[in-house]
Every structure is written in structure tokens, then in C-alpha cells.
Design an enzyme around this catalytic site. Structure first.
Site, PDB file in Angstrom:
ATOM      1  N   ASP A  37       0.832  -1.196   0.000  1.00 18.57           N
ATOM      2  CA  ASP A  37       0.000   0.000   0.000  1.00 18.57           C
ATOM      3  C   ASP A  37       0.872   1.254   0.000  1.00 18.57           C
ATOM      4  O   ASP A  37       2.022   1.209   0.461  1.00 18.57           O
ATOM      5  CB  ASP A  37      -0.894   0.022   1.242  1.00 18.57           C
ATOM      6  CG  ASP A  37      -1.956  -1.061   1.217  1.00 18.57           C
ATOM      7  OD1 ASP A  37      -2.308  -1.526   0.119  1.00 18.57           O
ATOM      8  OD2 ASP A  37      -2.420  -1.443   2.315  1.00 18.57           O
ATOM      9  N   TYR A  47       6.792  -8.596   8.257  1.00 11.03           N
ATOM     10  CA  TYR A  47       6.428  -7.192   8.446  1.00 11.03           C
ATOM     11  C   TYR A  47       6.722  -6.743   9.872  1.00 11.03           C
ATOM     12  O   TYR A  47       6.610  -7.526  10.814  1.00 11.03           O
ATOM     13  CB  TYR A  47       4.929  -6.973   8.200  1.00 11.03           C
ATOM     14  CG  TYR A  47       4.440  -7.382   6.844  1.00 11.03           C
ATOM     15  CD1 TYR A  47       4.415  -6.483   5.791  1.00 11.03           C
ATOM     16  CD2 TYR A  47       3.966  -8.679   6.616  1.00 11.03           C
ATOM     17  CE1 TYR A  47       3.941  -6.860   4.537  1.00 11.03           C
ATOM     18  CE2 TYR A  47       3.499  -9.060   5.370  1.00 11.03           C
ATOM     19  CZ  TYR A  47       3.486  -8.149   4.332  1.00 11.03           C
ATOM     20  OH  TYR A  47       3.019  -8.534   3.103  1.00 11.03           O
ATOM     21  N   ARG A  81      -3.487  -4.914   7.630  1.00  8.19           N
ATOM     22  CA  ARG A  81      -4.590  -4.058   8.099  1.00  8.19           C
ATOM     23  C   ARG A  81      -5.695  -4.888   8.751  1.00  8.19           C
ATOM     24  O   ARG A  81      -6.317  -4.456   9.732  1.00  8.19           O
ATOM     25  CB  ARG A  81      -5.153  -3.246   6.937  1.00  8.19           C
ATOM     26  CG  ARG A  81      -4.248  -2.101   6.490  1.00  8.19           C
ATOM     27  CD  ARG A  81      -4.867  -1.319   5.350  1.00  8.19           C
ATOM     28  NE  ARG A  81      -4.888  -2.075   4.111  1.00  8.19           N
ATOM     29  CZ  ARG A  81      -5.841  -1.977   3.185  1.00  8.19           C
ATOM     30  NH1 ARG A  81      -6.878  -1.189   3.382  1.00  8.19           N
ATOM     31  NH2 ARG A  81      -5.773  -2.674   2.062  1.00  8.19           N
ATOM     32  N   ASP A  96      -6.460   1.641   8.244  1.00 11.02           N
ATOM     33  CA  ASP A  96      -5.136   2.246   8.388  1.00 11.02           C
ATOM     34  C   ASP A  96      -5.291   3.733   8.701  1.00 11.02           C
ATOM     35  O   ASP A  96      -6.408   4.249   8.838  1.00 11.02           O
ATOM     36  CB  ASP A  96      -4.268   2.015   7.146  1.00 11.02           C
ATOM     37  CG  ASP A  96      -4.833   2.660   5.873  1.00 11.02           C
ATOM     38  OD1 ASP A  96      -5.666   3.583   5.971  1.00 11.02           O
ATOM     39  OD2 ASP A  96      -4.429   2.241   4.773  1.00 11.02           O
TER      40      ASP A  96
END
Length: 304
Positions: free
Chosen positions: A44, A72, A178, A86
Site C-alpha cells: 500500500d 512485516y 490491516r 489504516d
């Protein structure tokens, strides 16, 4: 004939915040003057970190990178839910509750292993032929069904303040960070969304392999930029390698089954064939031969 250089390999970009994966891929393609480029696994615009970009023949290996494990590091803002899950979205709900670290660690256990995850509504999932983010922006009512996801590890790394937690996760293909933040907030009864996200690994590619966009732009169309390219073969790390003879390689470069030397492979197992360390084709192993499904065009000149 397509314009551009006939160049193949992988570039690991350390994507900056605010840039789409498509825009980053376009910048890389133009910087190398490459005929063809693609990325393996979307990040993103809010996210940063490892974005593997394939050039030329390496695009034929993208699905093997996209299907690998990804790692991540991300910060979750507790107490606030947003419509996009987010920090870019609008506030949808709030809570004054702030669970302690013991409660958070306990809740994280429910998000490890083989789980079912509902992707965010603001995502590229297709609903009736339309991207879900378009439907969400238009205010349409719709539901996205849960999808299987393998989460190998999900850990609480730090608690900078009562409102934020920093987590690290390693998961398989199709995972949405997310959704993890959203579902964790709901499980804790306090809501939550992703405040920041950094990808540290994607398949065989790690952050230490990465190059910043500022370097790419500074060296655009400069031969020195080629030195940052990683071999096409690096994108095949998830597949077993079989070695072929010159005769086998000659057959496979024309799309025909070729003799290979392999041990421990099952009949029909997907693999890649090499000759003198160079990838010739990807295909299926069948009783001493590999039946190619994809042949690397550069292999057609290997023996000239």
C-alpha cells in the site's frame, strides 16, 4: 517489437511511503530502460520496505516470489477503528479501553497458525467484477468472505506508549496486515488500525538487499545501476532445482521434455532446470525428464 533494453533480473526496492507499487515499478522500468517489468506483492502507499521488482525474463518467476513468506514490522494504533483499517481512513469507532501487554500477547495467539481472515473493504479484491475499494468509496453495501491465511509468527515487540503497540509478523500469501490490526482491536474490545507498516522480507528477498528510490532516480539510465540487479534465478529459491545435460537443455529451450538429473522429487513436482548455473525452464519433473511450462527466452541463445 517492444521498445527498451533486453535486460533480466530482480531489483529489491526499499519503497518509500506515499508511493504506489505500480508507480515504483514504472520508475524502475524507466530507470533501466527495460522492455518489461512487474512487482511481486503489492505494498500500500502507506507501507514502506521490500518491494521485489522483476525485469525482463524474471517476470516469469514473479508468482514464485509472491507466493513466498513475507515478514512485516508494523505499529498498531489502539482505541480507534477507521474505515480503511489504516491511518489514511476516516474514524469509524473509538474506545477508551487500553489492554495491557499480557492481554495483547494472549490475543495474538489466536492469529497464528492457519486462520481465516477477511480482507479490508478498501482492497483490490473483486466483488462481482468490481474492485472492492471502488465499491467502498461509492458507499455500496457488500461483504467479503473470509479467506485462509497461514501466519507463522506474530509477536509483540514493543509498547512505545499506551496507545500504540509494535508487532512483527511472518505470514503466507494473501495476508493483510490491516486486517490483523482491525481484528486484534476487535478481539481486545478496544478497536485498532495500522499506523505504519514496513515489510522486511518477501520470499527470498530481504531488506538488506534493498535499494532506495533516491539511488534509482540518481542512477537512472546509468550503466552503474545494473550492478544492483540480482540474478533471475534468485526468484526461483522456493522451487527445487534440477540439472540438465546440454542435450536436455537443447530440447527444453524448444519447449520439449528434456533429460534432467534429480533426487528426491515426486512425479509431477514443479521445479526449475538449470544448465551451467543458468535457468533454462520451469516445469514438472516426470521420470527423469522435465516437461517445461515456461522457457526463458534468453536460453535460446545459450548454445549459439
Amino acid at each position: 517489437m517492444a521498445k527498451g533494453r533486453d535486460i533480466s533480473g530482480w531489483l529489491v526496492v526499499d519503497k518509500p511511503v506515499g508511493m504506489t507499487s505500480t508507480a515504483a515499478t514504472g520508475k524502475v522500468r524507466r530507470a533501466f530502460q527495460a522492455r518489461k517489468a512487474g512487482h511481486a506483492g503489492t505494498l500500500d502507499p502507506l507501507a514502506t520496505g521490500v518491494l521485489p521488482i522483476a525485469l525482463g525474463e524474471a517476470t516469469k518467476t514473479m508468482r514464485h516470489v509472491a507466493g513466498g513468506l513475507k515478514s512485516y514490522s508494523f505499529k498498531v494504533r489502539l482505541g480507534i477503528a477507521t474505515n480503511t483499517d489504516d491511518a489514511e481512513g476516516q474514524v469509524a469507532a473509538t474506545s477508551e479501553l487500553r489492554p495491557d501487554n499480557v492481554a495483547i500477547k494472549s490475543a495474538l495467539e489466536e492469529f497464528t497458525g492457519n486462520i481465516m481472515q477477511v480482507p479490508p473493504k478498501f482492497s483490490a479484491i473483486k466483488i462481482g467484477g468490481e474492485r472492492s475499494y471502488k465499491l467502498a468509496r461509492d458507499g455500496d453495501e457488500f461483504e467479503i468472505g473470509p479467506r485462509p491465511l497461514f501466519v507463522r509468527e506474530l509477536l509483540l515487540k514493543s509498547r512505545p506508549d499506551p496507545d500504540h503497540v509494535v508487532l512483527e509478523m511472518t505470514c503466507g500469501k494473501g495476508g493483510y496486515v490491516r486486517s490483523i490490526a482491525r481484528d486484534l482491536g476487535e478481539a481486545l474490545g478496544c478497536f485498532g488500525h495500522v499506523a505504519s507498516l514496513h515489510r522486511t522480507k518477501s520470499g527470498p528477498f530481504k531488506l538488506e538487499n534493498g535499494i532506495g528510490m533516491e539511488i534509482i532516480e540518481a542512477l537512472a539510465r546509468d550503466p552503474e545501476l545494473d550492478s544492483f540487479l540480482m540474478p533471475l534465478e534468485d526468484g526461483l529459491a522456493s522451487l527445487p532445482e534440477v540439472h540438465c545435460t546440454k542435450t536436455g537443455a537443447l530440447k527444453m529451450r524448444h519447449g520439449n521434455p528434456g533429460e534432467v538429473m534429480a533426487r528426491g522429487l515426486d512425479y509431477g513436482e514443479e521445479c526449475w532446470a538449470s544448465y551451467k548455473g543458468r535457468a533454462i525452464a520451469i516445469g514438472q519433473y516426470k521420470a527423469g525428464e522435465m516437461h517445461p511450462a515456461r522457457v526463458f527466452n534468453r536460453a535460446r541463445s545459450e548454445f549459439n
